[in-house]
Scaffold this motif. Structure first.
Motif, mmCIF file in Angstrom:
data_model
loop_
_atom_site.group_PDB
_atom_site.id
_atom_site.type_symbol
_atom_site.label_atom_id
_atom_site.label_comp_id
_atom_site.label_asym_id
_atom_site.label_seq_id
_atom_site.Cartn_x
_atom_site.Cartn_y
_atom_site.Cartn_z
ATOM 1 N N ALA A 122 0.815 -1.215 0.000
ATOM 2 C CA ALA A 122 0.000 0.000 0.000
ATOM 3 C C ALA A 122 0.849 1.266 0.000
ATOM 4 N N ASP A 123 2.107 1.158 0.431
ATOM 5 C CA ASP A 123 3.015 2.309 0.475
ATOM 6 C C ASP A 123 4.445 1.792 0.363
ATOM 7 N N PRO A 124 4.954 1.633 -0.847
ATOM 8 C CA PRO A 124 6.283 1.049 -1.055
ATOM 9 C C PRO A 124 7.436 1.835 -0.429
ATOM 10 N N SER A 125 7.177 3.035 0.051
ATOM 11 C CA SER A 125 8.238 3.801 0.705
ATOM 12 C C SER A 125 8.512 3.299 2.116
ATOM 13 N N LYS A 163 9.046 8.817 6.917
ATOM 14 C CA LYS A 163 9.244 7.621 6.092
ATOM 15 C C LYS A 163 10.689 7.506 5.607
ATOM 16 N N LYS A 164 11.608 7.702 6.559
ATOM 17 C CA LYS A 164 13.035 7.621 6.246
ATOM 18 C C LYS A 164 13.676 6.367 6.842
ATOM 19 N N PRO A 177 9.067 -0.051 4.736
ATOM 20 C CA PRO A 177 9.320 -1.492 4.832
ATOM 21 C C PRO A 177 8.093 -2.224 5.360
ATOM 22 N N LEU A 178 7.841 -3.418 4.825
ATOM 23 C CA LEU A 178 6.662 -4.168 5.226
ATOM 24 C C LEU A 178 6.683 -4.482 6.717
ATOM 25 N N TRP A 179 7.849 -4.859 7.260
ATOM 26 C CA TRP A 179 7.915 -5.210 8.682
ATOM 27 C C TRP A 179 7.502 -4.027 9.554
ATOM 28 N N LEU A 180 7.847 -2.797 9.122
ATOM 29 C CA LEU A 180 7.509 -1.615 9.907
ATOM 30 C C LEU A 180 6.002 -1.371 9.887
#
Length: 265
Positions: free
Chosen positions: A10-13, A77-78, A15-18
């Protein structure tokens, strides 16, 4: 070649784990406000993340750590690193918060990897232990202490595994050949629990024998779970990814928090 970081679809910026850790944290907080039981919260986390609860809880702890110490990076998102690196950063923070603060921005930017952090963490452990003799004794103490402490705590409270209610726990005589450390029954399934201290001298290159041990236990029992210390997220991630590549499913690994942290949670 480094393994690519899985991204939130849904938001590639991010990480999935986050994203999964944020989702688990939100459910935990909402459940606490609503007065839900721990089991009800765990079921909601599993339904929302499609992860084993213990895995989602690991991501949740890492997410909460970043929010507490690097809130700006999370908000903007850094965060561009994998869970293993943040797990190592969290462990380093507990041991040497100044060094962790120094390295934090580079870790989150993805320029300092988990393996490099592990080396720094091991050096910090050695420095804390003192001279060579103290270091050796401390390493042995940690290894022996974790194994016996984890066994006692899981016997007393199997919910610490984060896999849901357990109907029965059977201790296995210490040193019993080929047997796991604990046997747990969940419904009709028998789960073998293997506890490994994975001290500072262990490198990620030794994980193959752990996968072999899990495979051996799965020949006799319905499931097999490997329990590692909370600061060995690097080993856990390698185990999971290697088995996923080899046989198409991840190894079941639980990172067990220290007793003091459990009491304060």
């Amino acid at each position: 070649m480094a393994r690519p970081i899985d991204r939130d679809p849904a938001d590639p910026s991010v990480p999935l784990w986050l994203s999964l850790g944020r989702r688990a944290a939100k459910i935990t907080d909402q459940g606490a406000k609503a007065g839900l039981s721990g089991n009800a919260v765990a079921e909601s986390i599993h339904a929302a993340t499609s992860l084993p609860v213990h895995r989602a809880r690991e991501y949740e702890r890492a997410y909460r750590f970043l929010v507490a110490h690097y809130a700006e990076a999370v908000a903007e998102k850094k965060v561009d690193t994998n869970f293993a690196a943040v797990s190592q950063l969290l462990a380093l923070h507990r041991l040497d918060s100044a060094k962790a603060a120094e390295l934090g921005p580079s870790v989150l930017a993805g320029t300092v990897k988990a393996n490099a952090l592990r080396q720094i963490l091991d050096k910090a452990l050695e420095a804390q232990a003192g001279d060579d003799r103290s270091r050796i004794l401390e390493s042995r103490r940690r290894v022996a202490g974790f194994s016996s402490d984890a066994r006692s705590r899981l016997l007393a409270d199997p919910l610490l595994l984060g896999i849901g209610p357990i109907d029965e726990v059977q201790p296995v005589p210490v040193g019993h050949r080929f047997a796991p450390d604990l046997l747990m029954r969940q419904g009709q399934q028998w789960i073998a629990v293997e506890i490994v201290a994975a001290g500072p001298s262990l490198t990620p290159h030794h994980v193959g024998r752990y996968l072999g041990r899990l495979a051996q236990l799965e020949q006799k029992y319905d499931r097999a779970i490997l329990v590692l210390p909370h600061d060995r997220g690097d080993i856990a991630e390698i185990l999971r990814s290697f088995q996923a590549e080899w046989i198409g499913r991840e190894a079941e690994v639980v990172l067990l928090e220290e007793a003091v942290e459990q009491e304060n949670a």
